[in-house]
Design a protein around this motif. Sequence first.
Motif, mmCIF file in Angstrom:
data_model
loop_
_atom_site.group_PDB
_atom_site.id
_atom_site.type_symbol
_atom_site.label_atom_id
_atom_site.label_comp_id
_atom_site.label_asym_id
_atom_site.label_seq_id
_atom_site.Cartn_x
_atom_site.Cartn_y
_atom_site.Cartn_z
ATOM 1 N N PHE A 31 -24.444 -42.075 -10.270
ATOM 2 C CA PHE A 31 -25.244 -43.299 -10.342
ATOM 3 C C PHE A 31 -26.687 -43.038 -9.905
ATOM 4 O O PHE A 31 -27.628 -43.497 -10.555
ATOM 5 N N GLY A 32 -26.858 -42.288 -8.831
ATOM 6 C CA GLY A 32 -28.206 -41.946 -8.377
ATOM 7 C C GLY A 32 -28.952 -41.147 -9.430
ATOM 8 O O GLY A 32 -30.142 -41.368 -9.682
ATOM 9 N N SER A 33 -28.252 -40.211 -10.067
ATOM 10 C CA SER A 33 -28.863 -39.407 -11.124
ATOM 11 C C SER A 33 -29.240 -40.265 -12.323
ATOM 12 O O SER A 33 -30.326 -40.105 -12.891
ATOM 13 N N ALA A 39 -35.682 -43.643 -14.663
ATOM 14 C CA ALA A 39 -37.023 -43.815 -14.096
ATOM 15 C C ALA A 39 -37.953 -42.646 -14.435
ATOM 16 O O ALA A 39 -39.115 -42.660 -14.052
ATOM 17 N N GLY A 40 -37.441 -41.633 -15.131
ATOM 18 C CA GLY A 40 -38.297 -40.549 -15.589
ATOM 19 C C GLY A 40 -38.078 -39.198 -14.936
ATOM 20 O O GLY A 40 -38.846 -38.270 -15.182
ATOM 21 N N ALA A 41 -37.048 -39.054 -14.123
ATOM 22 C CA ALA A 41 -36.773 -37.766 -13.484
ATOM 23 C C ALA A 41 -36.464 -36.715 -14.541
ATOM 24 O O ALA A 41 -35.766 -36.990 -15.515
ATOM 25 N N LYS A 42 -36.964 -35.516 -14.316
ATOM 26 C CA LYS A 42 -36.782 -34.437 -15.288
ATOM 27 C C LYS A 42 -35.848 -33.334 -14.789
ATOM 28 O O LYS A 42 -35.528 -32.425 -15.538
ATOM 29 N N GLY A 43 -35.460 -33.371 -13.542
ATOM 30 C CA GLY A 43 -34.581 -32.339 -13.004
ATOM 31 C C GLY A 43 -34.038 -32.755 -11.655
ATOM 32 O O GLY A 43 -34.278 -33.866 -11.179
ATOM 33 N N TRP A 44 -33.282 -31.839 -11.028
ATOM 34 C CA TRP A 44 -32.616 -32.175 -9.771
ATOM 35 C C TRP A 44 -33.596 -32.484 -8.655
ATOM 36 O O TRP A 44 -33.350 -33.355 -7.834
ATOM 37 N N PHE A 45 -34.735 -31.772 -8.621
ATOM 38 C CA PHE A 45 -35.728 -32.063 -7.597
ATOM 39 C C PHE A 45 -36.243 -33.484 -7.749
ATOM 40 O O PHE A 45 -36.351 -34.231 -6.763
ATOM 41 N N ASP A 46 -36.547 -33.894 -8.978
ATOM 42 C CA ASP A 46 -37.032 -35.253 -9.239
ATOM 43 C C ASP A 46 -35.981 -36.299 -8.880
ATOM 44 O O ASP A 46 -36.305 -37.368 -8.357
ATOM 45 N N ILE A 47 -34.723 -35.981 -9.166
ATOM 46 C CA ILE A 47 -33.635 -36.915 -8.850
ATOM 47 C C ILE A 47 -33.557 -37.126 -7.342
ATOM 48 O O ILE A 47 -33.475 -38.252 -6.856
ATOM 49 N N ARG A 48 -33.626 -36.030 -6.596
ATOM 50 C CA ARG A 48 -33.574 -36.140 -5.125
ATOM 51 C C ARG A 48 -34.773 -36.927 -4.605
ATOM 52 O O ARG A 48 -34.640 -37.776 -3.727
ATOM 53 N N SER A 66 -24.209 -41.479 4.109
ATOM 54 C CA SER A 66 -24.119 -40.273 4.936
ATOM 55 C C SER A 66 -25.224 -39.271 4.624
ATOM 56 O O SER A 66 -25.161 -38.133 5.062
ATOM 57 N N GLY A 67 -26.214 -39.691 3.877
ATOM 58 C CA GLY A 67 -27.343 -38.811 3.571
ATOM 59 C C GLY A 67 -27.501 -38.565 2.089
ATOM 60 O O GLY A 67 -26.732 -39.063 1.270
ATOM 61 N N ILE A 68 -28.521 -37.788 1.770
ATOM 62 C CA ILE A 68 -28.850 -37.493 0.374
ATOM 63 C C ILE A 68 -28.621 -36.005 0.131
ATOM 64 O O ILE A 68 -29.085 -35.176 0.926
#
Length: 73
Positions: A31-33, A39-48, A66-68
């Motif tokens: 869901f977060g991904s 919203a425009g994220a292009k990779g895992w760094f952007d998702i985080r 419990s964190g990200i």
Amino acid sequence: MHIDHFKENFQTITDQRQGAKVTYCLFEVLFGSLCAVIAGAKGWFDIREYILGHHDWFKNNDLFVSGIPADDT
């Protein structure tokens, strides 16, 4: 649309991860991904980064309590 509607649809996905190694709920990660990619994220760094920027909203909806996860998780 409420998050519970998404949870219902994601329940059909089988979590193939090894139980002892699982720290984050599969629904939270998916869901977060999904939110971040919309919203425009292009990779895992952007998702985080997206989840970090909206962590209060996610926590208010009982997600990532419990964190990200790190971007390489």
